[in-house]
Design a protein around this motif. Sequence first.
Motif, short mmCIF file in Angstrom:
data_model
loop_
_atom_site.label_atom_id
_atom_site.label_comp_id
_atom_site.label_asym_id
_atom_site.label_seq_id
_atom_site.Cartn_x
_atom_site.Cartn_y
_atom_site.Cartn_z
N ARG A 70 -0.82 -5.79 -5.74
CA ARG A 70 -0.41 -7.37 -5.12
C ARG A 70 0.39 -7.85 -5.86
N LYS A 116 -7.11 9.00 2.16
CA LYS A 116 -7.36 7.49 1.73
C LYS A 116 -7.52 7.45 0.34
N ARG A 149 -2.67 0.60 -3.90
CA ARG A 149 -2.59 -0.81 -3.56
C ARG A 149 -2.04 -1.45 -4.77
N PHE A 197 -4.56 6.54 -1.75
CA PHE A 197 -3.92 5.36 -1.57
C PHE A 197 -3.66 4.66 -3.04
N ARG A 236 1.86 -5.39 3.20
CA ARG A 236 0.43 -5.98 3.38
C ARG A 236 0.80 -7.69 3.21
N GLU A 249 0.85 -1.10 -0.06
CA GLU A 249 0.06 -0.14 -0.16
C GLU A 249 0.78 1.26 -0.09
N TYR A 250 0.68 1.94 -0.93
CA TYR A 250 1.80 3.14 -1.15
C TYR A 250 0.74 4.17 -0.76
N GLN A 251 1.12 4.88 0.55
CA GLN A 251 0.18 6.23 1.27
C GLN A 251 1.20 7.36 0.90
#
Length: 239
Positions: free
Chosen positions: A238, A231, A236, A234, A41, A21-23
């Motif tokens: 995988r 948010k 995401r 963000f 994650r 997760e890149y915040q």
Amino acid sequence: MPKLSPILLLDVIQQQRFGVEYQPLIHTHNLETIAHEALARFYRADEQLLRTDHFFNALHESPLTLFQVEYQMKQLQLENAPSGELFLNLDPDAYAVTEIAGEINPLLELIHCRTHIVLEIIENSNISDARQSANMAKAFHEKNIQLALDDIGSPHSMLSLPILITVDCLKFDRSWFNELDQPNHRTALESLIRYAKDTGKRTVLEGIETIEQLEIARQLDVDMVQGFIFKERFIRVRA
């Protein structure tokens, strides 16, 4: 703390049920995205998200496995990173596993090849951790990689003065919001922010979840903020 079963750990590692997760780190005043922080994650087979701290705590029982997962996670984080500056967390215990005198550490070799990296050094809870963090910080500093001290002020942590002086960025823990009504705590935070400005270090206040907290960050005059209020920005990924 709940203990994760060896079968679950093995499944996650073998199947590489990893994610990132890149915040975003946001400019406090104009709200532009300045950088991103890559956060690990991990997932069960049913796609349920595992708590990252529980997973890494379990990995610490097997140092070589900890290194293996950290190395694979860093590859994933670097390969899928958004453009621009990237803040990376690195476990000092994972780094120490392959720290051999006269040889370049594989994690250092992997990370220093990418530009615009800021390596986050976590706050420590004991002297042994502080020494490992200091050794890791020294190695990356010698490669001209920017450093950030993460989670400053978090409960049950200790502040290392040599690391505080060495780093290029100070990241303040969300727990400060619970203490700002106490004059001594607010003075301490304001003093650290002033120290950062006087020495050319950047500052980040974490845990921004409301407009009111964003306004506090502006009053404190930190450079960047980070938190769930952003948010929708963000990213995401995988494995």
